[in-house]
Motif scaffolding. Structure first.
Motif, short mmCIF file in Angstrom:
data_model
loop_
_atom_site.label_atom_id
_atom_site.label_comp_id
_atom_site.label_asym_id
_atom_site.label_seq_id
_atom_site.Cartn_x
_atom_site.Cartn_y
_atom_site.Cartn_z
N THR A 198 0.80 -1.11 -0.06
CA THR A 198 0.04 -0.14 -0.03
C THR A 198 1.00 1.08 -0.04
OG1 THR A 198 -1.48 -1.20 1.49
CG2 THR A 198 -1.88 1.09 1.11
N ARG A 215 2.36 1.95 -3.53
CA ARG A 215 1.37 2.41 -4.19
C ARG A 215 1.11 3.97 -4.30
NH1 ARG A 215 -1.44 -2.53 -3.73
NH2 ARG A 215 -2.85 -1.68 -2.26
N ARG A 220 4.10 6.17 -5.36
CA ARG A 220 4.21 6.21 -6.57
C ARG A 220 3.37 7.58 -7.08
NH1 ARG A 220 3.11 0.57 -8.14
NH2 ARG A 220 5.37 -0.51 -8.07
#
Ligand SMILES: Cc1ncc(COP(=O)(O)O)c(C=O)c1O
Length: 499
Positions: free
Chosen positions: A390, A393, A396
């Motif tokens: 998580t 992600r 990013r």
């Protein structure tokens, strides 16, 4: 009118090329002694680095390093565009030296005569000081302000409370099994690494990983292809191990294998960053990867894959690791938690071919008993509970936004002085300078204004045709700091061009 420096005084700075003390530290010490003894009085203007370089017969960079250190310690000050002067309020003892300065002091204080030849080589290398401040544009730091502290603290808090006495003693030197399993699963899905959990070895940083590999795989005198330009930490490791780094040019596809063969056909290993070349940022396409692997299987050479920041992929499909397409057990894969979470954790991992598991584990066991078990256990929980995935992600998105802010701000504020293109991978990009702006001058001016960057030319081992550029990390500071940083950087670059 500033007082001018007497040439005879300059002659009093003695350089001993046979001494094991670094040249810039010799210049620093000589000038500091002249200042402290009063031979160089307050307000005296020093010769330019160019003149000093000619007078002392050293490189300009050596003089710059000495001047920088004298400025950092308060002996000198620089006035915008008009030179460098002896400070008016000279400290009679040096103030608390920075970590960076301490590394030189440590060198000087060592009784080098008592060191082994290898020890002398090691003592003469310069290692990076610690740096944690997330200033724009620190290239080696992730978004530390986004560290998932609450979750991490929760996971950490459990570790000593468990009634698991086994975990309170000495652990497996290769790493805590649940973490090795979690890393194997993670690397399989995130990086296309093909391995069993036993092939994973947990270490306290990639630098330690490179050191262990060098001890196991290289003999003194062995040559190793390294990317030109490349991460300087690798050169330190190789030279400390008595191996010979052979800089092989990086083209648009990464390390050029043909150039490597032409330079040294007998190399024992190659160290590459194929998914995001450090520092230029190119990705190695599939055919070049096969060429590298072909070379390795033909010659029994080793491929050391440095994959430090490849999780940060912003466009297109993630490029799997080279390790995943190796069919001949020639690749040693190196990854780290420094970029996906925090370098303060000091945790990295190696994926070694099966035949290297025992030698690598023994090599670690000789010098350490591995990484703190509770830290490893916390990381295992953090991964298996899905928090790491998580976080990556989320990072990013955060890092892509920061990169966009950087690119837009540069194009707005200083497009005439800095050329930037967005990158698909990693945490930094390179801002390219016009031909008439020296990247070391730009870096020095930016540093004085509180901007953290690094000149591309410093990543090269030998003269090259590459135009100057600055490393710009975009992850380490929030968007408003990036925007402010670009304004300051633009001022620094304008100053350099005007000087
Ligand atoms: C290319 C590269 N390799 C390795 C490292 C070091 O990582 P670690 O914190 O795991 O020692 C860095 C850190 O900046 C890096 O940029």
């Amino acid at each position: 009118m500033p007082k001018k420096l007497d040439g005879a005084i300059l002659g009093a700075v003695q350089i001993d090329r046979d001494a094991s003390i670094l040249l810039h530290h010799q210049i620093f010490s000589g000038m500091r002694d002249l200042i402290l003894s009063g031979s160089l009085g307050s307000g005296v203007r020093l010769p330019s680095t160019r003149v000093m370089m000619q007078e002392l017969g050293v490189s300009r960079n050596t003089v710059r390093q000495a001047y920088d250190q004298l400025i950092a310690e308060g002996y000198l000050y620089g006035r915008d565009g008009s030179g460098t002067f002896v400070a008016t309020d000279i400290p009679d003892t040096p103030f608390e030296p920075s970590d960076f300065v301490q590394s030189f002091v440590a060198n000087e204080g060592t009784n080098v005569a008592s060191l082994s030849e290898r020890g002398r080589k090691i003592a003469n290398r310069v290692v990076l000081p610690g740096f944690g401040e997330a200033r724009p544009f620190a290239a080696s730091l992730p978004a530390l302000d986004q560290f998932p502290s609450k979750l991490w603290n929760r996971v950490m808090a459990r570790q000593w409370n468990r009634q698991d006495l086994k975990r309170q003693g000495y652990g497996d030197v290769a790493g805590y099994r649940p973490l090795r399993e979690a890393v194997a699963t993670y690397l399989g899905s995130a990086r296309g690494v093909v391995c069993e959990w036993k092939q994973i070895v947990i270490l306290s940083g990639t630098q330690q990983a490179f050191d262990i590999i060098a001890n196991i795989l290289l003999d003194p005198g062995d040559s190793v292809w390294v990317e030109e330009p490349s991460f300087r930490g690798i050169h330190n490791i190789l030279e400390a191990a008595g191996a010979r780094p052979v800089p092989v040019p990086v083209d648009q596809y990464g390390l050029n294998v043909e150039a490597g063969l032409a330079q040294d056909a007998d190399a024992r290993a190659v160290i590459i960053s194929p998914s995001h070349q450090y520092p230029l940022g190119v990705s190695m396409p599939f055919p070049r990867r096969l060429e590298v692997l072909g070379w390795a299987s033909r010659t029994n050479g080793w491929v050391i894959e440095d994959d430090t920041d490849s999780e940060f992929r912003y466009a297109g499909k993630t490029i799997p690791a080279l390790q995943g397409i190796d069919r001949h057990e020639r690749v040693v894969y190196v990854g780290t938690f420094s970029k996906i979470l925090s370098p303060a954790l000091r945790m990295a991992y190696l994926v070694v071919p099966k035949g290297l598991i025992d030698p690598v584990t023994t090599a670690i066991g000789i010098v350490s008993r591995g990484v703190t078990t509770q830290l490893q256990s916390a990381m295992a929980d953090f991964m298996t509970e899905g928090h790491l995935a998580t976080h990556i992600r989320r990072m990013r998105k955060v890092c892509l936004e920061r990169q966009q802010v950087l690119v837009e701000a540069v194009r707005r504020e200083c497009s005439d002085l800095l050329e930037v293109s967005p990158t698909d991978t990693g945490l930094h990009l390179v801002g390219w300078l016009p031909d008439d702006v020296d990247d070391v001058d730009a870096y020095e001016r930016a540093t004085k204004l509180g901007i953290e960057t690094y000149p591309i030319s410093k990543y090269y081992s030998s003269p090259h045709n590459q135009r100057g550029g600055l490393m710009l990390g975009f992850a380490s500071a929030p968007p408003e700091e990036i925007t402010r940083g670009v304004r300051i950087l633009a001022k620094a670059l304008h100053d350099v061009r005007a000087s």
